[in-house]
Scaffold this motif. Structure first.
Motif, PDB file in Angstrom:
ATOM      1  N   ASP A 311       0.850  -1.186   0.000  1.00  0.00           N
ATOM      2  CA  ASP A 311       0.000   0.000   0.000  1.00  0.00           C
ATOM      3  C   ASP A 311       0.890   1.241   0.000  1.00  0.00           C
ATOM      4  OD1 ASP A 311      -2.060   1.737   0.141  1.00  0.00           O
ATOM      5  OD2 ASP A 311      -2.707   1.197   2.192  1.00  0.00           O
ATOM      6  N   GLU A 312       0.691   2.104  -0.974  1.00  0.00           N
ATOM      7  CA  GLU A 312       1.515   3.297  -1.086  1.00  0.00           C
ATOM      8  C   GLU A 312       1.178   4.354  -0.047  1.00  0.00           C
ATOM      9  OE1 GLU A 312      -1.332   5.113  -4.642  1.00  0.00           O
ATOM     10  OE2 GLU A 312       0.834   4.942  -4.936  1.00  0.00           O
ATOM     11  N   PHE A 313       0.049   4.270   0.551  1.00  0.00           N
ATOM     12  CA  PHE A 313      -0.350   5.233   1.593  1.00  0.00           C
ATOM     13  C   PHE A 313      -0.198   4.675   3.010  1.00  0.00           C
ATOM     14  CE2 PHE A 313      -2.966   6.162  -2.180  1.00  0.00           C
ATOM     15  CZ  PHE A 313      -2.511   7.434  -2.452  1.00  0.00           C
ATOM     16  N   ALA A 314       0.504   3.566   3.167  1.00  0.00           N
ATOM     17  CA  ALA A 314       0.631   2.952   4.497  1.00  0.00           C
ATOM     18  C   ALA A 314       1.478   3.798   5.445  1.00  0.00           C
ATOM     19  CB  ALA A 314       1.235   1.553   4.367  1.00  0.00           C
TER      20      ALA A 314
END
Length: 321
Positions: A311-314
């Motif tokens: 996940d790039e927004f983790a």
């Protein structure tokens, strides 16, 4: 003084008067297989009239096996209290040789029938209903047991009074039900003029067949009336039935030709032992657990094949602390 000589004219009169023959009739010749010639009916009639009438001397021995639980013991005590012609004995070891021991007990106590409550694994109750010594005997599985202490019903009848026995119409349909009906009648019916029995009827034993099981109920015959008023003999519309207890259900397993054994006269094709029922329940529970384990294995294999993308927004909120 010399005796006076009889006159010749009195001799015919004395010969005419003869004494009746009071001697017993001649007995016919007897062999090993009985009399050759049957005696006359006139000689047989007085013996049949003077013979003693038939008297029902039925006595029932009621006992149980060792390690019986309190609930089944209370049921046995309730049955003993309902049968004034019953005799209670000490517990018997439940083994393969129990039949010979119980037959000796029945003979020693001068009984003709036996009710043996056999408890196994402290869970299952079996009832042996036996006519001793020649048989037949029936083995039941007892279900749906409710004692008088558990029910606490309002019915109450006099101890030792004679019961009325009623049977459903199903008992006359098949031969094995007819045999069971006759055995139940002989065992549960109180003999007339028994020394412990009261000479009147105030309760009813009901035996009914439902789903190939014999259901037992005990009802008091209640007649509401005042002390002054008398109830007519034919006033059945005023009588009501109030249940007393106990309750139990008999599932017939086998009918044997002898006492506590012998040739099998009937075997219930629909009978399933409690051990098989418990084994099926365990298998169902084990099946649920196996299903959960298989579901976990399938989930792991699914996760190995289908990887989740990172996940790039983790990590977007990590620097704000």
């Amino acid at each position: 003084m010399a005796k006076k000589r009889k006159r010749s004219s009195d001799a015919p009169a004395a010969a005419a008067v003869e004494k009746p023959d009071d001697s017993a009739p001649e007995r016919p010749a007897r062999t090993l297989f009985g009399f050759k010639d049957k005696p006359d009916s006139a000689a047989v009639e007085p013996a049949s009239k003077d013979g003693a009438p038939f008297r029902n001397k039925e006595k029932v021995l009621v006992t149980c096996s060792r390690r019986i639980i309190y609930r089944y013991r209370h049921l046995m005590q309730n049955v003993v209290s309902l049968l004034p012609h019953a005799k209670k004995d000490s517990k018997v070891e439940s083994k393969q040789s129990k039949g010979g021991q119980l037959n000796e007990l029945v003979e020693l106590r001068s009984c003709s029938s036996c009710l043996f409550f056999e408890c196994r694994k402290q869970k299952d109750l079996y009832l042996w209903m036996v006519k001793s010594p020649a048989g037949p005997s029936v083995k039941f599985l007892v279900n749906a047991v409710h004692t008088m202490e558990e029910l606490k019903l309002t019915g109450n009848h006099l101890k030792g009074s004679r019961p009325l026995l009623t049977f459903s119409s199903n008992f006359d349909q098949q031969p094995h039900w007819k045999l069971l009906k006759e055995m139940i009648t002989q065992i549960f019916a109180t003999p007339k003029d028994h020394r412990k029995a009261k000479p009147f009827h105030d309760h009813v034993f009901v035996f009914s067949i439902v789903d190939d099981h014999i259901w037992f109920r005990n009802y008091q015959i209640s007649v509401p009336h005042n002390e002054i008023d008398k109830v007519d003999k034919g006033g059945l519309d005023k009588m009501t039935l109030v249940e007393v207890g106990p309750r139990f259900c008999l599932n017939p397993i086998k009918i044997f030709g002898g006492s506590f054994g012998g040739p099998t006269l009937y075997e219930n094709p629909f009978y399933v032992s409690p051990n098989q029922i418990r084994a099926l329940e365990k298998r169902k529970k084990a099946g649920k657990y196996a299903h959960k384990v298989k579901a976990k294995v399938r989930r792991r294999e699914h996760e190995k094949v289908h990887h989740l993308e990172p996940d790039e927004f983790a990590d977007i909120w990590k620097g704000e602390d």
